[in-house]
Design a protein around this motif. Structure first.
Motif, PDB file in Angstrom:
ATOM      1  N   GLY A 159      38.591  39.126  48.449  1.00 31.55           N
ATOM      2  CA  GLY A 159      38.075  40.494  48.411  1.00 31.55           C
ATOM      3  C   GLY A 159      37.270  40.779  47.165  1.00 31.55           C
ATOM      4  N   LEU A 160      37.370  39.925  46.157  1.00 32.99           N
ATOM      5  CA  LEU A 160      36.555  40.068  44.958  1.00 32.99           C
ATOM      6  C   LEU A 160      35.115  39.683  45.292  1.00 32.99           C
ATOM      7  N   GLY A 205      40.717  30.900  49.155  1.00 34.76           N
ATOM      8  CA  GLY A 205      41.603  31.420  48.115  1.00 34.76           C
ATOM      9  C   GLY A 205      41.701  32.931  48.111  1.00 34.76           C
ATOM     10  N   LEU A 206      42.854  33.437  47.633  1.00 34.68           N
ATOM     11  CA  LEU A 206      43.119  34.876  47.627  1.00 34.68           C
ATOM     12  C   LEU A 206      43.205  35.443  46.216  1.00 34.68           C
ATOM     13  N   SER A 231      31.804  33.492  42.340  1.00 30.98           N
ATOM     14  CA  SER A 231      30.824  33.103  41.328  1.00 30.98           C
ATOM     15  C   SER A 231      30.563  34.234  40.341  1.00 30.98           C
ATOM     16  N   PRO A 232      30.679  33.960  39.022  1.00 34.71           N
ATOM     17  CA  PRO A 232      30.255  34.937  38.026  1.00 34.71           C
ATOM     18  C   PRO A 232      28.737  34.868  37.831  1.00 34.71           C
ATOM     19  N   GLN A 233      28.217  35.723  37.036  1.00 32.69           N
ATOM     20  CA  GLN A 233      26.770  35.793  36.814  1.00 32.69           C
ATOM     21  C   GLN A 233      26.237  34.509  36.161  1.00 32.69           C
ATOM     22  N   ASP A 234      25.041  34.093  36.593  1.00 32.74           N
ATOM     23  CA  ASP A 234      24.321  32.966  35.998  1.00 32.74           C
ATOM     24  C   ASP A 234      25.080  31.641  36.084  1.00 32.74           C
ATOM     25  N   ARG A 268      40.527  34.729  39.141  1.00 34.41           N
ATOM     26  CA  ARG A 268      39.958  35.759  38.268  1.00 34.41           C
ATOM     27  C   ARG A 268      40.723  37.069  38.382  1.00 34.41           C
ATOM     28  N   ILE A 269      41.308  37.313  39.539  1.00 30.10           N
ATOM     29  CA  ILE A 269      41.965  38.585  39.789  1.00 30.10           C
ATOM     30  C   ILE A 269      43.219  38.760  38.941  1.00 30.10           C
TER      31      ILE A 269
END
Length: 474
Positions: free
Chosen positions: A44-45, A84-85, A91-94, A432-433
């Motif tokens: 969901g991110l 994955g949950l 993907s982060p920026q750049d 990341r969450i």
């Protein structure tokens, strides 16, 4: 992602040109539409569109592209099936995405050694099918088996419904090949079961979520394939009765317990009565529901389970129950437990907590969580379902969809979890969450050691930046 000075757009374009020369036209996606499909996973991110999607077809190509990315200081997000949950594949920026989808296939099945060697991009289900074709079994099993890859399950140390019998992914991996951030290849693909010669380096990569290296190939430990099993559903007065059942089952069946799954009344009522996600196999209202699957040691397994039923009933442990008499009935019973994967649309905005505590404390923890959530007006619904035998509960908390609601609910639950000395993630990974909450279940000394390993193995911080540690963005 600008802490160490990301390259300007012109330099990024030059790096992409180098990567394309290594990978060829089939090995890289640069069109916006193609890249957008790889931005996020199932958590969901919402991730950023990657600079490029790299699709290497060999360990050598992974090595070459990581060397280029290291030289240009470009963040690399390893991806498998993106099931994955926890946002670990977003993907982060750049950054570029490194997908293992072209590194797929079973390399070898060794029946005598009971091992299977596979590329990291091989779907879990394909590995299971190859093992069973040799009358063996790879026991790690999760609902996303058709899409989740071996590399992804290794990176997250995936668990699933058979952990009680065979453990998580970690004890089922004999050897690994992985590529480090600078392109160095660490390869130990042997089938040796007993090996005390120094550090077991493969353990660094299992569960590290792609932050220390990119797994390219693995040797998996297979087990004897026992296709038959017996399945029963128990209706109990409370979770404490489930622990009585667990102790009794261990005494009677030992290591033959294949699954020991629990459903709280809030979950049962939601999937069986408030929605049409499942059909209730039992009538009435009960305090707890327990699904028990036993590996068939003989043709008498159903009779064994019936005797187990009778013994527990005489002791007043359970209130009602049903024993599956056919494959169709087994599927019907399992459909209630597996309906958790279908609740998203009906349950609305919610947080899916993947929590681990001591199995003996699980019931009391859930009672405490209910009490904490009852004090929060933002929490408008709760569902609880999980793996009773290993202390893992999936706690789903519905809310109004606002960031403020998420913040208050997460702070309350993870704060409670810290008091109970639990784990902020039992089988889904930190990603990341949950990175901001890792300190709720790891000491400062543990975190310092983990950061030290990350710095040693990935000094530029290019591998899956912001996963596990929010302060490792490049």
């Amino acid at each position: 992602m600008d802490r160490t000075g990301i390259q300007p757009d012109s330099a990024l374009a030059g790096a992409v040109t180098e990567l394309a020369e290594v990978l060829g036209p089939k090995g890289i996606f640069t069109q916006a539409g193609d890249r957008a499909r790889y931005a996020s996973d199932q958590s969901g991110l919402v991730g950023d569109t990657p600079v490029a999607v790299l699709r290497p077809a060999s360990t050598e190509e992974v090595s070459r592209v990581l060397a280029i990315c290291s030289r240009h200081r470009i963040g690399v997000v390893p991806q498998g099936g993106r099931t994955g949950l926890s946002g670990g594949a977003c993907s982060p920026q750049d950054a570029v995405v490194l997908s293992t989808e072209r590194m797929s296939g079973v390399v070898e099945v060794d029946r005598e050694a009971m091992t299977l060697t596979a590329w990291a991009g091989t779907p879990l289900e394909a590995v299971q099918e190859a093992a069973r074709a040799a009358d063996l079994d790879y026991p790690v099993d999760i609902g996303a088996r058709g899409t989740a890859t071996i590399g992804g399950t290794i990176a997250t140390n995936a668990g699933g419904i058979r952990v009680l019998q065979h453990g998580m992914t970690r004890p089922n991996v004999l050897g690994l090949e992985a590529v480090l951030a600078d392109g160095s290849v660490v390869s130990r693909l042997g089938k040796t079961v007993k090996d005390n010669s120094g550090f077991d380096l493969k353990q660094l990569f299992i569960g590290s979520e792609g932050t220390l290296g990119v797994v390219t190939k693995a040797v998996l430990q297979l087990r004897r394939h026992v296709p038959q099993s017996a399945l029963a559903l128990f209706a109990l007065p409370d979770h404490a009765s489930a622990l009585v059942c667990l102790t009794a089952a261990r005494q009677r069946f030992g290591s033959r317990i294949r699954a020991f799954e629990g459903m709280w009344p809030d979950y049962w009522n939601f999937v069986c009565h408030q929605t049409a996600l499942a059909t209730a196999p039992l009538a009435g209202q009960h305090g707890f529901y327990l699904l028990v699957e036993i590996e068939a040691a003989s043709t008498q397994t159903e009779e064994e389970l019936e005797a187990f039923f009778a013994d527990l009933f005489e002791r007043g442990v359970f209130e009602d129950g049903v024993l599956a008499k056919s494959l169709a009935e087994m599927r019907a019973l399992w459909s209630v437990r597996e309906a958790v994967g279908e609740v998203d649309d009906d349950f609305g905005h919610h947080i899916n907590f993947d929590i681990g505590v001591s199995p003996s404390a699980l019931g009391n923890f859930c009672d405490a969580a209910d009490s904490v959530l009852a004090e929060l007006p933002e929490a408008v619904g709760v569902l609880k379902v999980g793996h009773v035998g290993d202390g893992n509960v999936h706690l789903l908390v519905a809310h109004d969809g606002s960031a403020a609601a998420e913040e208050r609910i997460e702070a309350a639950i993870y704060g409670l979890l810290r008091d109970w000395q639990g784990a902020v993630t039992a089988e889904h990974g930190v990603g990341r969450i949950k990175a901001r909450w890792l300190g709720h279940c790891r000491t400062p000394e543990e975190l310092a050691l983990m950061r030290g390993l990350k710095t040693q193995m990935d000094p530029l911080g290019i591998l899956n930046p912001s996963v596990l540690f929010r302060d490792t963005e490049i």
